[in-house]
Enzyme design. Structure first.
Site, mmCIF file in Angstrom:
data_model
loop_
_atom_site.group_PDB
_atom_site.id
_atom_site.type_symbol
_atom_site.label_atom_id
_atom_site.label_comp_id
_atom_site.label_asym_id
_atom_site.label_seq_id
_atom_site.Cartn_x
_atom_site.Cartn_y
_atom_site.Cartn_z
ATOM 1 N N GLN A 1 0.843 -1.173 0.000
ATOM 2 C CA GLN A 1 0.000 0.000 0.000
ATOM 3 C C GLN A 1 0.894 1.244 0.000
ATOM 4 O OE1 GLN A 1 -1.440 -0.822 4.454
ATOM 5 N NE2 GLN A 1 -2.355 1.020 3.648
ATOM 6 N N HIS B 1 -6.728 1.134 5.128
ATOM 7 C CA HIS B 1 -6.969 0.098 4.122
ATOM 8 C C HIS B 1 -7.817 0.571 2.945
ATOM 9 C CE1 HIS B 1 -10.470 -0.202 6.708
ATOM 10 N NE2 HIS B 1 -9.825 -0.875 7.642
ATOM 11 N N ASN C 1 -9.352 -8.476 7.230
ATOM 12 C CA ASN C 1 -8.171 -8.239 8.069
ATOM 13 C C ASN C 1 -7.523 -9.584 8.377
ATOM 14 O OD1 ASN C 1 -9.003 -5.591 8.128
ATOM 15 N ND2 ASN C 1 -9.950 -5.719 10.145
ATOM 16 N N LYS D 1 -7.127 -8.702 18.673
ATOM 17 C CA LYS D 1 -6.527 -7.372 18.836
ATOM 18 C C LYS D 1 -5.722 -7.270 20.125
ATOM 19 C CE LYS D 1 -8.747 -5.683 15.207
ATOM 20 N NZ LYS D 1 -8.014 -5.456 13.950
#
Length: 528
Positions: free
Chosen positions: A210, A243, A271, A416
């Site tokens: 990216q 994203h 993800n 997470k």
């Protein structure tokens, strides 16, 4: 966020503005002043934009030909984002225009699944590519390097499990579903080193990077970078822009055109830390079985919101389009309303099914309209900067015949924190061909609520505090705070709260069974 605030009108103007009825004189004074301020604001915006462009050109002059070419493409996207950022005047939605999505725009998963699967599902799989968002580091869990390389189950990493899932699909259905990893400059090098280990697996793996955008000084609205390098003073000068950048960077990499040329039609994006985001054949079949003139170009998987998900983005109807509403876009006066689980009952899992030809069309027309997320940061030295980011799901309004599917909670299993890690490492889940499923031995399909204190934040510390992972099949709620360790073969049932106050330590002995218990004080078990 940057704002231009008009100076207050003079006393005479104030009087004129509030006089009733408004005279022609008062209107002309108001219009003159408004016109002058608009012109001033426009000039200021133009100056900021001009200064930014000059700084970016200066940065480009410091790189090698190869790095300059890549950075120039990145900066083109950044300039568009910065231009729109300067135009922003408050929240990007008018709350009065928001309405609930039409009933048929969000389908229940059970209805999709009830169709069954055709014999030709292999042909559909051959038109699919799995894309995992792999730009994040494991720093929030105390790990160095890409988050995807953290071991989460039986020494398997997120990336291992993903490869196993796709390999299983390819072997079972004799297909060639490819895996694409969207890396960032933070994760690319380490990820590529690891990919060597999958050479002999039946999965073709592609990567692309990216974009790399410059962090902006909050006061000057200019980049903080001195050159295109990423070391020394520049180590904090760059960031991956969220994203939502997937569309531009996918196209820029050449991979989008390559996959379309290979006959691929859809990507399934998720993800990499969401262990519930596996390829679902029922959703794929629903996509592929639509009439050609009404082919759905974008599916967003949503699931029922609980009180733990109140900040998650939700789907709304806005100006005749299905749209993703994020908390950052909500006017402050309506934040509590947004968090309500009664008005906004679903949230975005970030599991998305998107048409490749549609991405190409929208990119070529430059008509992908993504809301800007302004992310303020304070760097180690105290400097306040802003990052301009976008979210992949925000593009839903740009695609034709977009829809949501309300999927079971099991398709949203993100890791997470160490609390999430404890759940996926436990006997609540069984592992089969890279996929985690809730154990049939658990009476309720809901996941227990687990909250581990700061002593467990780092993965390394977390692992030293468990001799092995407790039996949690009958657990509803677990809270652990302070210096606590667990011996072997501990069983937790119902609601268990363990609190070691400052200076105390609690060692849960091997074989202990805690059911609906509160444990506090000091409990040491010493070897002799």
């Amino acid at each position: 966020m940057f704002r231009i605030i008009s100076p207050p009108p003079s006393v005479n103007e104030t009087f004129l503005l509030h006089a009733a009825p408004l005279s022609a004189v008062s209107l002309s004074v108001f219009n003159l002043r408004a016109g002058a301020m608009t012109e001033f604001q426009e000039k200021l915006r133009e100056q900021h934009e001009k200064s930014m462009h000059q700084e970016l050109e200066t940065l480009l002059s410091t790189g090698s030909p190869a790095s300059t070419e890549i950075s120039r493409k990145d900066f083109d996207g950044f300039k568009k984002l910065f231009h729109r950022f300067l135009q922003v005047k408050g929240p990007s939605v008018d709350w009065a225009k928001i309405s609930r999505p039409p009933e048929d725009s969000i389908q229940p998963y059970e209805k999709i699944r009830a169709k069954g699967l055709p014999a030709s599902i292999s042909a559909s799989l051959n038109k699919l590519v799995v894309v995992k968002l792999n730009g994040g580091l494991g720093t929030s869990m105390g790990c160095k390097g890409p988050k995807s390389l953290i071991s989460v189950r039986n020494e398997n990493t997120f990336l291992d499990l993903t490869v196993q899932q796709i390999e299983h699909l390819n072997k079972t259905y004799d297909t060639n579903v490819a895996l694409v990893l969207m890396n960032s400059f933070n994760t690319d090098e380490d990820t590529k080193k690891i990919l060597q280990k999958y050479t002999h697996h039946r999965v073709k793996i592609h990567t692309f990077n990216q974009s790399r955008y410059p962090r902006i000084n909050k006061e000057s609205l200019l980049p903080i970078a001195n050159d295109l390098g990423m070391s020394g003073e520049n180590s904090e000068a760059w960031y991956p822009p969220g994203h939502g950048d997937i569309y531009a960077s996918f196209a820029n990499s050449g991979l989008l055109d390559q996959l379309i040329a290979e006959g691929k039609e859809y990507i399934f994006v998720s993800n990499i830390d969401n262990l519930g985001a596996t390829v679902d054949l029922s959703i794929l079949n629903h996509l592929m079985s639509q009439p050609a003139d009404r082919r759905c170009e974008f599916i967003m998987e949503v699931t029922d919101k609980t009180r733990a998900d109140v900040k998650g983005g939700t789907l709304i109807q806005y100006e005749n389009h299905l749209r993703l509403l994020e908390i950052a876009q909500v006017p402050k006066a309506h934040v509590d309303e947004f968090k309500s689980v009664t008005k906004f009952k679903i949230f975005n899992t970030n599991n998305l099914w998107i048409s490749l030809p549609a991405i190409k069309r929208l990119q070529e027309k430059n008509s992908m309209d993504l809301e800007i997320i302004v992310n303020p940061k304070t760097l180690d030295g105290g400097l306040n900067v802003i990052q301009l980011e976008t979210a992949v799901g925000a593009a839903i309004k740009s695609f034709d015949n977009a829809m949501g599917i309300n999927v079971p909670r099991s398709r949203f299993l993100p890791v997470k924190t160490s609390s999430d890690l404890l759940l996926v490492m436990s006997n609540l889940y069984t592992l089969d061909a890279g996929s985690l499923t809730m154990s049939k031995k658990r009476e309720f399909p809901t996941t227990p609520h687990v909250k581990l204190g700061s002593s467990f934040t780092k993965v390394q510390d977390f692992l030293t505090r468990f001799e092995n992972i407790p039996d949690m099949l009958e657990l509803d709620h677990l809270t652990v705070s302070g210096d606590v360790t667990f011996g072997k073969n501990v069983t937790l049932k119902g609601t268990v709260i363990i609190i070691a106050n400052h200076g105390d330590r609690i060692d849960i002995p091997a074989g202990a069974v805690l059911e609906n218990k509160i444990v506090s004080g000091n409990l040491r078990i010493l070897d002799h």
